[in-house]
Design a protein around this motif. Structure first.
Motif, short mmCIF file in Angstrom:
data_model
loop_
_atom_site.label_atom_id
_atom_site.label_comp_id
_atom_site.label_asym_id
_atom_site.label_seq_id
_atom_site.Cartn_x
_atom_site.Cartn_y
_atom_site.Cartn_z
N GLY A 21 0.80 -1.23 0.00
CA GLY A 21 0.00 0.00 0.00
C GLY A 21 0.83 1.28 0.00
O GLY A 21 0.32 2.36 0.31
N PRO A 26 -6.82 4.07 3.44
CA PRO A 26 -5.67 4.89 3.06
C PRO A 26 -5.75 6.31 3.63
O PRO A 26 -4.73 6.86 4.05
N THR A 50 -0.50 3.83 -2.69
CA THR A 50 -1.83 4.31 -2.30
C THR A 50 -1.70 5.32 -1.17
O THR A 50 -2.33 6.39 -1.20
N LEU A 51 -0.85 5.00 -0.18
CA LEU A 51 -0.65 5.94 0.94
C LEU A 51 -0.02 7.24 0.43
O LEU A 51 -0.45 8.34 0.82
#
Ligand SMILES: Nc1ncnc2c1ncn2[C@@H]1O[C@H](COP(=O)(O)OS(=O)(=O)O)[C@@H](OP(=O)(O)O)[C@H]1O
Ligand SMILES: Nc1ncnc2c1ncn2[C@@H]1O[C@H](COP(=O)(O)OP(=O)(O)O)[C@@H](O)[C@H]1O
Length: 364
Positions: A199, A345, A202-203
Motif C-alpha cells: 500500500g 488509506p 496508495t498511501l
C-alpha cells in the motif's frame, strides 16, 4: 515645513528647465538630481526610513514621474511592470539596487532575505560544514558565488567527491529557510518502505492529496515511476536496487532542500541503503514510514499479478519471495493492520499528517 515643500515644488515645476529632448545618461542624472533636490530638502532625514522612498522607487520604476512629482518634471515613462532592480538603477543612476529590492519586498509583503554572513553553513556529503571562503568579508554584499562572472577576491574551496574532481560548492543567499518561509512548511522526506502490494503508492497518493488540501506543497517519488525515467537503466539485482535507493535518496534531498514535502515510496528493501538516505538529511527531516503488512496479505492483494509470476518462477529475485526485505528497526511511523484489518488509506494518511503537524513540518 509644508510651506517650504510647496515652494520647492513650485520652483521645481515652473522655474527649472524643461526636460531635455535627448536622454543621455548624464543629462538624465543631472535632470533627475535637480528635480529631486527640493523634494529631498523637505524630508531628507526620513527619506531612507519613510514609505516615501518606497513610493518613490515604485513610482520611478512603474509610472511617469511627471504625474508623481510635478508637471513635466521628469522624463522616463517606463513599462508598468517591475521586472528587475537593475533596470531601474541603470535608468536612474541614483537609487541603490538594494534599496529597490527592499522596497519591492516591502510592497509585496515578503520578508527580507538574510545577509550572506548569516548563511555560511552548508551540507556537503550529508554533513553540515562551514563553507570557508578565504578572503570572505562579512561586509561584502556580493560574493563570487552570488554573482557568476564576478571576479572577487575569495578563493573557493575545491574538493573531490567520488569520481568528481576539482569541484566547488556554490552557495546562494536564498536558502532553504527562505523557501520554507515562502511555502509556510518545512522541507522533509517521508520515506515509505514495504513489500510490493503493501500500500505504499496508495498511501503516498492519499498523503499528497491530504497535504495539498491543507495548502502544502508535496512531490511523490514512486519507485515504479522513477524507474520509467531517471532509473530506467537499473534492474532488480542487489547492486541496482541499492543504486535505485541512493538516487531517489539524493533527489529527495534536493526536493526537501527546495522546501517541498517529498514523499518517496519504494520497496527499498535494504536497511543499510535506507539509513544512508537518512544520513543525507539534517536530523529529523527523514521520516521513515514502514508499511508493516504481512507477505500473505500483499500476496493475496497481488494487484499486478507479480507474486503469481514470482511463485511460478517467471520472475526471479522478487522481494519477499526469493529476494530479501529487511524491515526497519526504528522507523518514525509503523502502519500495521488492526485485528486483521487495514485502516483506510485516508486514515493512514491522517496518521502521517498528524506526525508532521506535531513535529512542526506544516509551518515555516
Ligand atoms: N523483482 C522484483 N522485486 C520487486 N518488485 C518488482 C520486481 N520486479 C518488478 N517489480 C515491480 O517494481 C516495483 C518496485 O520498484 P522499486 O523501485 O520500489 O524497488 S526497489 O526499491 O528497487 O527494490 C514494484 O512495485 P510496487 O508493487 O509498487 O512495490 C513491482 O511492481
Ligand atoms: N489501506 C489499504 N487497505 C486496503 N487495501 C489497500 C490499502 N492500501 C492499498 N490497498 C490496496 O493494495 C493494493 C496494493 O497497493 P499499492 O498502493 O499499489 O501498494 P504498493 O505500492 O506497496 O505496491 C492495491 O490494490 C490497493 O488498492
Amino acid at each position: 515645513m509644508y510651506m517650504l515643500y510647496i515652494i520647492c515644488h513650485l520652483i521645481s515645476t515652473y522655474l527649472l528647465p524643461p526636460p531635455p529632448k535627448t536622454q543621455t545618461p548624464s543629462s538624465t542624472s543631472i535632470f533627475l538630481f535637480l528635480n529631486l533636490l527640493p523634494f529631498c530638502t523637505y524630508k531628507i532625514n526620513s527619506i531612507v526610513r519613510h514609505k516615501t522612498v518606497i513610493s518613490l522607487c515604485l513610482l520611478i520604476d512603474n509610472v511617469s514621474m511627471t504625474s508623481a512629482i510635478g508637471n513635466g518634471s521628469l522624463f522616463y515613462r517606463t513599462p508598468s511592470k517591475f521586472d528587475g532592480a537593475d533596470t531601474s538603477s541603470e535608468k536612474l543612476g541614483v537609487l541603490k539596487l538594494r534599496a529597490c529590492n527592499f522596497c519591492k519586498a516591502k510592497l509585496l509583503g515578503l520578508p527580507p532575505l538574510r545577509a550572506m554572513e548569516a548563511s555560511r553553513t552548508s551540507h556537503i556529503n550529508g554533513k553540515a560544514e562551514n563553507v570557508h571562503q578565504p578572503g570572505y568579508n562579512s561586509n561584502d554584499q556580493v560574493t563570487a558565488n552570488d554573482c557568476p562572472g564576478f571576479s572577487g577576491k575569495s578563493i573557493p574551496r575545491i574538493s573531490t567527491n567520488g569520481n568528481s574532481t576539482n569541484i566547488v560548492w556554490h552557495k546562494c543567499s536564498v536558502e532553504k529557510s527562505d523557501r520554507e518561509e515562502l511555502l509556510q512548511q518545512r522541507g522533509c522526506v517521508i520515506w515509505i518502505t514495504g513489500l510490493s502490494g503493501s500500500g505504499k503508492s496508495t498511501l503516498a497518493c492519499s498523503l499528497s492529496r491530504g497535504l495539498h488540501a491543507r495548502g502544502k506543497l508535496t512531490y511523490i517519488l514512486d519507485g515504479d515511476n522513477v524507474r520509467h525515467g531517471l532509473n530506467r537503466d537499473l534492474s532488480f539485482g542487489a547492486e541496482d536496487r541499492a543504486e535505485n535507493i541512493r538516487r531517489i535518496g539524493e533527489v529527495s534531498k534536493l526536493l526537501a532542500d527546495a522546501g517541498v514535502i517529498c514523499i518517496a515510496s519504494l520497496i527499498s528493501p535494504y536497511r543499510k541503503e535506507r539509513d544512508a538516505c537518512r544520513a543525507l538529511l539534517p536530523e529529523g527531516d527523514f521520516i521513515e514510514v514502514f508499511m508493516d503488512v504481512p507477505l500473505r496479505v500483499c500476496e493475496a492483494r497481488d494487484p499486478k499479478g507479480l507474486y503469481k509470476l514470482a511463485r511460478a518462477g517467471k520472475i526471479k529475485g522478487f522481494t519477499g519471495i526469493d529476494d530479501p526485505y529487511e524491515p526497519p528497526l526504528k522507523s518514525e511511523i509503523v502502519l500495521r493492520q488492526n485485528q486483521g484489518l487495514c485502516d483506510s488509506p485516508n486514515d493512514l494518511a491522517d496518521v502521517v499528517i498528524s506526525y508532521l503537524d506535531k513535529n512542526g513540518y506544516l509551518k515555516a
